[in-house]
Design a protein around this motif. Structure first.
Motif, PDB file in Angstrom:
ATOM      1  N   ALA A  36      -7.251  16.785  -1.307  1.00  0.00           N
ATOM      2  CA  ALA A  36      -6.964  15.364  -1.039  1.00  0.00           C
ATOM      3  C   ALA A  36      -8.262  14.597  -0.792  1.00  0.00           C
ATOM      4  CB  ALA A  36      -6.017  15.227   0.152  1.00  0.00           C
ATOM      5  N   ALA A  37      -9.200  15.215  -0.058  1.00  0.00           N
ATOM      6  CA  ALA A  37     -10.483  14.556   0.243  1.00  0.00           C
ATOM      7  C   ALA A  37     -11.288  14.311  -1.032  1.00  0.00           C
ATOM      8  CB  ALA A  37     -11.290  15.398   1.220  1.00  0.00           C
ATOM      9  N   GLU A  38     -11.316  15.323  -1.903  1.00  0.00           N
ATOM     10  CA  GLU A  38     -11.994  15.166  -3.200  1.00  0.00           C
ATOM     11  C   GLU A  38     -11.380  13.992  -3.961  1.00  0.00           C
ATOM     12  OE1 GLU A  38     -14.111  17.438  -5.588  1.00  0.00           O
ATOM     13  OE2 GLU A  38     -15.085  17.310  -3.656  1.00  0.00           O
ATOM     14  N   HIS A  39     -10.069  13.933  -3.893  1.00  0.00           N
ATOM     15  CA  HIS A  39      -9.306  12.902  -4.570  1.00  0.00           C
ATOM     16  C   HIS A  39      -9.618  11.526  -3.969  1.00  0.00           C
ATOM     17  CE1 HIS A  39      -5.841  11.606  -6.965  1.00  0.00           C
ATOM     18  NE2 HIS A  39      -5.462  10.890  -5.935  1.00  0.00           N
ATOM     19  N   LEU A  40      -9.616  11.451  -2.642  1.00  0.00           N
ATOM     20  CA  LEU A  40      -9.809  10.181  -1.944  1.00  0.00           C
ATOM     21  C   LEU A  40     -11.239   9.671  -2.063  1.00  0.00           C
ATOM     22  CD1 LEU A  40      -7.896  11.064   1.328  1.00  0.00           C
ATOM     23  CD2 LEU A  40      -7.226   9.291  -0.286  1.00  0.00           C
ATOM     24  N   LEU A  84      -5.071   3.389   3.720  1.00  0.00           N
ATOM     25  CA  LEU A  84      -4.677   3.272   2.307  1.00  0.00           C
ATOM     26  C   LEU A  84      -3.641   4.324   1.930  1.00  0.00           C
ATOM     27  CD1 LEU A  84      -8.043   2.625   0.384  1.00  0.00           C
ATOM     28  CD2 LEU A  84      -6.407   0.961   1.261  1.00  0.00           C
ATOM     29  N   VAL A  85      -3.854   5.550   2.422  1.00  0.00           N
ATOM     30  CA  VAL A  85      -2.916   6.643   2.119  1.00  0.00           C
ATOM     31  C   VAL A  85      -1.517   6.286   2.617  1.00  0.00           C
ATOM     32  CG1 VAL A  85      -2.353   9.069   2.559  1.00  0.00           C
ATOM     33  CG2 VAL A  85      -4.716   8.416   2.103  1.00  0.00           C
ATOM     34  N   HIS A  86      -1.440   5.786   3.861  1.00  0.00           N
ATOM     35  CA  HIS A  86      -0.146   5.403   4.428  1.00  0.00           C
ATOM     36  C   HIS A  86       0.434   4.176   3.717  1.00  0.00           C
ATOM     37  CE1 HIS A  86      -0.507   7.646   8.559  1.00  0.00           C
ATOM     38  NE2 HIS A  86      -0.289   8.449   7.539  1.00  0.00           N
ATOM     39  N   VAL A  90       4.155   3.735   1.896  1.00  0.00           N
ATOM     40  CA  VAL A  90       5.084   2.656   2.246  1.00  0.00           C
ATOM     41  C   VAL A  90       5.410   1.800   1.017  1.00  0.00           C
ATOM     42  CG1 VAL A  90       5.329   0.518   3.594  1.00  0.00           C
ATOM     43  CG2 VAL A  90       4.391   2.554   4.678  1.00  0.00           C
ATOM     44  N   ASP A  91       4.361   1.483   0.212  1.00  0.00           N
ATOM     45  CA  ASP A  91       4.536   0.602  -0.956  1.00  0.00           C
ATOM     46  C   ASP A  91       5.044   1.351  -2.190  1.00  0.00           C
ATOM     47  OD1 ASP A  91       3.506  -1.354   0.672  1.00  0.00           O
ATOM     48  OD2 ASP A  91       1.487  -1.260  -0.180  1.00  0.00           O
ATOM     49  N   GLU A  92       5.134   2.685  -2.074  1.00  0.00           N
ATOM     50  CA  GLU A  92       5.524   3.535  -3.214  1.00  0.00           C
ATOM     51  C   GLU A  92       4.616   3.283  -4.419  1.00  0.00           C
ATOM     52  OE1 GLU A  92       9.692   2.682  -3.765  1.00  0.00           O
ATOM     53  OE2 GLU A  92      10.274   3.950  -2.085  1.00  0.00           O
ATOM     54  N   ALA A  93       3.311   3.080  -4.136  1.00  0.00           N
ATOM     55  CA  ALA A  93       2.342   2.811  -5.200  1.00  0.00           C
ATOM     56  C   ALA A  93       1.972   4.103  -5.923  1.00  0.00           C
ATOM     57  CB  ALA A  93       1.089   2.174  -4.605  1.00  0.00           C
ATOM     58  N   SER A 104       1.538  10.478  -4.930  1.00  0.00           N
ATOM     59  CA  SER A 104       2.049  10.768  -6.269  1.00  0.00           C
ATOM     60  C   SER A 104       1.472  12.081  -6.806  1.00  0.00           C
ATOM     61  CB  SER A 104       1.769   9.617  -7.238  1.00  0.00           C
ATOM     62  OG  SER A 104       0.391   9.468  -7.468  1.00  0.00           O
ATOM     63  N   SER A 105       0.312  12.502  -6.271  1.00  0.00           N
ATOM     64  CA  SER A 105      -0.298  13.768  -6.702  1.00  0.00           C
ATOM     65  C   SER A 105       0.173  14.959  -5.868  1.00  0.00           C
ATOM     66  CB  SER A 105      -1.829  13.684  -6.605  1.00  0.00           C
ATOM     67  OG  SER A 105      -2.324  12.713  -7.480  1.00  0.00           O
ATOM     68  N   PHE A 106       0.353  14.739  -4.558  1.00  0.00           N
ATOM     69  CA  PHE A 106       0.624  15.859  -3.651  1.00  0.00           C
ATOM     70  C   PHE A 106       1.978  15.771  -2.948  1.00  0.00           C
ATOM     71  CE2 PHE A 106      -4.009  15.227  -3.761  1.00  0.00           C
ATOM     72  CZ  PHE A 106      -4.420  16.490  -4.183  1.00  0.00           C
TER      73      PHE A 106
END
Length: 322
Positions: A36-40, A84-86, A90-93, A104-106
């Motif tokens: 997740a960190a690599e991703h973020l 941003l993650v949260h 919430v926004d289902e982005a 959407s990835s994890f």
């Protein structure tokens, strides 16, 4: 237009070190969090918030910035990323900066836990700075982020929202982190209380200008540049400055919003009404107003390469396209 890369040249090496450190701090013990960190932290973000912290640190500390300044910049980016993650959950982005979001990835469970972990870890590193004033400033930010998200959720499709309420929400969601971390950098440099007040005000106004431009881009930017569909905010009932200004001129816009774009063509008609109003123009004027106030506040610092970058940042914020 000045590129963000050249703008942050005085702290370029600091930002490279920050990105490497963040991946290690977040993911060292957990394979899924490391992924997740690599991703973020590899998603090509602008690093605007830590860059402001580092530029202010360099503009206010003699002879050089300290490890505590660097850690503050890392904490700032951790808090921002956690929010941003949260928000994306919430926004289902599905996309963020054109890259699939963490949930959407994890999956939602990992995304929520990753956001919680980032908030908790940022709090731990914050406490270890051993500076009570800085702890209070950044703890307030975490409360403000939640307040902003709650306000946005409660006021969806509310055509009675005032511009003042919109600016309050924009402060909570965006400007609070920039303002309080800017002030915290001054505190760690032992700057005077008057200087720290100016640093806070710079962050507040640059943050508001940034958010207003962000809201403008939702109407004027391309989906490719934004990394999300244009008109997303309006579609989800989040009424921003262009829509609020347009409502003063276009009464029928209120009808479309209050029925939540239920009929075919409603959203397209609403976008056309906003385009045909002075909403976009007045929003640009509002962003410009806050950017100019930011410049006035940062100009009290002694002349330096870092101060100049902070001044030029106001023009960058106003002219960005994504």
């Amino acid at each position: 237009m000045t590129s963000v890369t050249s703008l942050f040249a005085p702290v370029d090496a600091d930002l490279c070190q920050l990105t490497d450190n963040l991946k290690q701090l977040v993911g060292a013990r957990h394979p899924i969090l490391y992924a997740a960190a690599e991703h973020l932290f590899g998603a090509g973000g602008k690093r605007l918030r830590p860059a402001i912290v580092l530029l202010i640190s360099r503009a206010t500390s003699i002879p050089d910035i300290t490890p505590r300044h660097r850690r503050l910049a890392e904490i700032t980016e951790m808090i921002h990323t956690a929010s941003l993650v949260h928000d994306d959950v919430v926004d289902e982005a599905e996309l963020r900066r054109g890259v699939p979001t963490v949930h959407s990835s994890f999956g939602n469970r990992v995304a929520v836990l990753a956001g919680d972990f980032l908030f908790a870890q940022s709090s731990w590193y914050l406490a270890n700075l051993d500076n009570l004033e800085v702890v209070k400033l950044l703890s307030q930010v975490i409360m403000d982020l939640a307040e902003g998200e709650i306000q946005q959720g409660l006021n969806r499709f509310d055509t009675g929202t005032s511009l003042e309420a919109y600016l309050d929400k924009s402060y909570y969601k965006t400007a609070s982190l920039i303002a309080n971390s800017a002030k915290a950098a001054g505190v760690l440099s032992d700057a005077s209380s008057e200087t720290c007040h100016h640093l806070y005000s710079y962050g507040r106004h640059i943050g508001l200008a940034f958010q207003i431009v962000d809201d403008l881009l939702d109407f004027t930017g391309s989906a490719d540049a934004l990394g999300k569909p244009a008109g997303s905010d309006l579609r989800s009932g989040n009424l921003t400055a262009p829509a609020l200004y347009a409502l003063e001129e276009k009464p029928y816009l209120e009808v479309l919003i209050e029925r939540e774009f239920a009929q075919e063509g409603d959203l397209e008609q609403a976008l056309a009404l906003i385009e045909d109003s002075r909403g976009l123009e007045r929003s640009r004027e509002l962003a410009n107003h806050h950017a100019q106030l930011a410049v006035q506040h940062i100009s009290i610092l002694p002349a330096s390469e870092s101060r100049q970058a902070l001044i030029q940042l106001a023009d960058y914020v106003l002219s960005r396209s994504h």
